[in-house]
Design a protein around this motif. Structure first.
Motif, short mmCIF file in Angstrom:
data_model
loop_
_atom_site.label_atom_id
_atom_site.label_comp_id
_atom_site.label_asym_id
_atom_site.label_seq_id
_atom_site.Cartn_x
_atom_site.Cartn_y
_atom_site.Cartn_z
N VAL A 1 75.22 30.01 -92.42
CA VAL A 1 75.80 29.54 -90.34
C VAL A 1 74.41 29.74 -89.10
CG1 VAL A 1 78.28 29.78 -88.98
CG2 VAL A 1 78.10 29.86 -91.26
N LEU A 2 74.38 30.75 -89.06
CA LEU A 2 73.23 30.60 -88.22
C LEU A 2 72.17 30.04 -88.50
CD1 LEU A 2 73.44 34.72 -87.77
CD2 LEU A 2 74.16 33.26 -86.11
N ALA A 3 72.09 29.51 -89.70
CA ALA A 3 70.99 28.27 -89.58
C ALA A 3 71.13 27.26 -89.42
CB ALA A 3 70.42 28.68 -90.88
N ASP A 4 72.37 26.38 -89.51
CA ASP A 4 73.22 25.33 -89.74
C ASP A 4 73.09 25.49 -88.22
OD1 ASP A 4 73.48 23.33 -90.36
OD2 ASP A 4 75.37 24.60 -92.28
N ILE A 5 74.15 26.48 -87.06
CA ILE A 5 74.24 25.72 -85.91
C ILE A 5 73.11 26.10 -84.82
CG2 ILE A 5 76.64 27.06 -86.19
CD1 ILE A 5 76.02 29.38 -85.32
N ALA A 6 72.14 26.17 -85.35
CA ALA A 6 70.91 26.36 -84.93
C ALA A 6 70.27 24.79 -84.45
CB ALA A 6 69.20 27.45 -85.11
N VAL A 7 70.07 24.51 -86.20
CA VAL A 7 69.55 23.16 -85.63
C VAL A 7 69.94 22.36 -84.73
CG1 VAL A 7 69.84 20.64 -86.74
CG2 VAL A 7 69.67 23.28 -87.91
N PRO A 8 70.59 21.96 -84.33
CA PRO A 8 71.27 20.81 -82.66
C PRO A 8 70.20 22.20 -81.37
CG PRO A 8 73.21 21.52 -84.24
CD PRO A 8 72.47 21.86 -84.55
N ILE A 9 70.57 23.47 -81.81
CA ILE A 9 69.56 23.77 -80.42
C ILE A 9 68.43 23.48 -80.96
CG2 ILE A 9 69.27 26.12 -79.82
CD1 ILE A 9 71.69 26.60 -80.22
N TRP A 10 67.69 23.55 -81.96
CA TRP A 10 65.91 23.15 -82.00
C TRP A 10 65.58 22.37 -81.52
CZ3 TRP A 10 64.14 21.50 -87.50
CH2 TRP A 10 62.53 21.82 -86.61
N ALA A 11 66.19 21.02 -82.23
CA ALA A 11 66.16 19.50 -82.32
C ALA A 11 66.40 19.01 -80.80
CB ALA A 11 66.95 19.19 -83.23
N GLU A 12 67.69 19.42 -80.21
CA GLU A 12 67.60 18.51 -78.79
C GLU A 12 66.52 19.00 -78.15
OE1 GLU A 12 69.27 16.37 -77.99
OE2 GLU A 12 70.93 16.62 -79.62
N ARG A 13 65.49 19.98 -78.32
CA ARG A 13 65.08 20.71 -77.29
C ARG A 13 63.22 19.70 -77.76
NH1 ARG A 13 65.02 27.72 -77.59
NH2 ARG A 13 67.07 27.60 -76.81
N ALA A 14 62.94 18.98 -78.57
CA ALA A 14 62.20 17.79 -78.59
C ALA A 14 61.45 16.96 -77.84
CB ALA A 14 62.34 17.11 -80.10
N ALA A 15 60.47 16.69 -77.59
CA ALA A 15 60.76 15.77 -76.88
C ALA A 15 61.93 14.36 -76.78
CB ALA A 15 58.52 15.15 -77.39
N GLY A 16 61.81 13.98 -75.60
CA GLY A 16 63.04 12.79 -75.96
C GLY A 16 64.17 13.19 -75.76
N GLY A 17 64.16 14.58 -75.74
CA GLY A 17 65.55 14.14 -75.77
C GLY A 17 66.79 15.07 -74.85
N PRO A 18 67.36 14.83 -74.19
CA PRO A 18 68.52 15.48 -75.53
C PRO A 18 69.40 13.86 -75.84
CG PRO A 18 69.90 15.59 -73.62
CD PRO A 18 68.20 15.27 -73.18
N THR A 19 69.83 13.89 -76.85
CA THR A 19 70.79 13.29 -77.52
C THR A 19 71.29 12.03 -76.46
OG1 THR A 19 72.26 14.23 -78.46
CG2 THR A 19 70.27 13.50 -79.85
N THR A 20 71.83 10.86 -76.75
CA THR A 20 72.07 10.35 -75.38
C THR A 20 74.13 10.31 -75.68
OG1 THR A 20 72.27 8.10 -76.41
CG2 THR A 20 70.71 8.51 -74.61
N TYR A 21 74.79 11.37 -75.65
CA TYR A 21 76.06 11.51 -76.14
C TYR A 21 76.54 11.38 -74.81
CZ TYR A 21 75.58 15.51 -73.06
OH TYR A 21 75.53 16.59 -72.43
#
Length: 392
Positions: A183-203
């Motif tokens: 579960v911790l691995a799953d919920i960590a994915v958005p936190i890690w992904a949104e820190r990439a260059a170009g983020g965050p996504t345009t919700y």
């Protein structure tokens, strides 16, 4: 005359965060409707587990199953807010996710009865890998956020492989600790992904707030439906239960209506101003959704107790409703009220949550809980609205 021809495949470009009239689409509403089947399948075993005095195993199974439902729903919702192209490929991929939700729902019984999570895991992986395909599409079209999309695709894929490997873990491995690590691995994915260059996504904040609100309505509606089935079954046994069931029905309906009122008393879109705040708000809804569905299970337990089909005391029966109500109140306060409210009214929800936990110590716990929630609604709708909001 004919309408415009639908496109098979469109570029999946990011949508405008300030897009006017951004509302839920028919596909999103259908998606929610199918997911509520899984919610119902999770709540029913919880009801029976509590009534049969198997509280801890039932609660553990419910929270584990509900995580899979909520997490898959939440990830689709945020993705769709940023990249809903509504072309044919997008629709078909979404239908695959829906199919995964139905597979997951079919696996709830074995998970509760035999601690067998194979079918649930298969359904969950189907939903999640379908979303990986969506992120890969986004990475090709949305060049500025390519790194974000690829991180999502990579992170989700790796975690799904871990979920699959878990099925072959030795039986000596403890179920709950392994589950929590994944579960911790799953919920960590958005936190890690949104820190990439170009983020965050345009919700879209308005769209996200509406989507969460609609799912809250659906989950509360499922509570009403679950309670209705329990009442109907009890009434079929004889008219001598009519008076007590009528009292429970009125009180239960007031409780659910009050929970709806308190959630929708203030708009939430203004709270979603940063990715950090949005993740906290979005993740916190796990407890709102799970507790709302559990209220229906608790009402079913109350019916079983009133008709002498439950193997638990009246106090524990009262807690079957009071605990999810208290959790719901606390997280509605934490996510919706606390950012807005100042002054003494800031403590109204926590105080009401504590008082809710005391109602099972009385002889009319559900009725008293209903009165308490009515008072909270009245105070929040009068005194609470006189205090200026801290956020716009």
């Amino acid at each position: 005359m004919t309408g415009p021809t639908r496109s098979w495949l469109l570029p999946m470009r990011a949508r405008d965060t300030a897009e006017p009239h951004r509302v839920s689409t028919p596909l999103e509403l259908f998606f929610d409707l199918c997911f509520v089947v899984a919610v119902a399948q999770a709540a029913a075993p919880l009801h029976h587990s509590i009534a049969e005095d198997h509280l801890l195993p039932g609660l553990r199974g419910y929270l584990m199953v509900f995580f899979a439902i909520w997490w898959a729903w939440m990830n689709f919702t945020w993705f769709a807010s940023a990249y809903d192209t509504d072309d044919d490929v997008y629709r078909i991929t979404t239908f695959v996710q829906i199919a995964g939700a139905l597979v997951l729902a079919a696996g709830v019984g074995p998970a509760f009865e035999d601690n067998d999570f194979r079918v649930i895991t298969i359904g969950y992986v189907i939903m999640r890998l379908a979303l990986v395909a969506q992120w890969l599409r986004a990475s090709r079209s949305d060049r500025p956020r390519r790194d974000v999309a690829l991180r999502y695709a990579l992170g989700v894929t790796v975690v799904q492989l871990l979920w699959i490997l878990r099925l072959w873990a030795p039986e000596s491995w403890p179920v709950l600790p392994v589950f929590l690590v994944l579960v911790l691995a799953d919920i960590a994915v958005p936190i890690w992904a949104e820190r990439a260059a170009g983020g965050p996504t345009t919700y879209h904040p308005h769209h996200i707030a509406e989507r969460y609100g609609l799912f809250t309505i659906i989950v509360l509606g499922e509570s009403v439906a679950s309670a209705t089935v329990a009442f109907r079954g009890a009434l079929d046994e004889g008219s001598h239960y009519t008076s007590v069931l009528l009292r429970l029905a009125v009180a239960g309906l007031i409780v659910v209506f009050a929970l709806w009122w308190l959630y929708f008393d203030r708009s939430a879109h203004a709270l979603l101003i940063t990715m950090r705040a949005s993740i906290r708000w979005g993740y916190g809804h796990y407890f709102i959704f799970a507790s709302a569905a559990a209220v229906g299970a608790g009402l079913g337990v109350a019916v079983d107790h009133a008709t002498h089909h439950a193997e638990i005391s009246s106090t524990l029966t009262g807690y079957a409703i009071a605990v999810p109500v208290a959790v719901y109140l606390f997280f509605v306060w934490l996510l919706h009220v606390r950012p807005h409210q100042t002054g003494p009214m800031l403590f109204a929800f926590p105080v009401a949550a504590v008082l809710a936990l005391l109602t099972p110590l009385t002889h009319a716990s559900l009725e008293l809980l209903a009165v308490l929630l009515v008072l909270l609604v009245a105070i929040n709708s009068t005194v609470g609205r006189r205090v200026p909001d801290r956020v716009g």
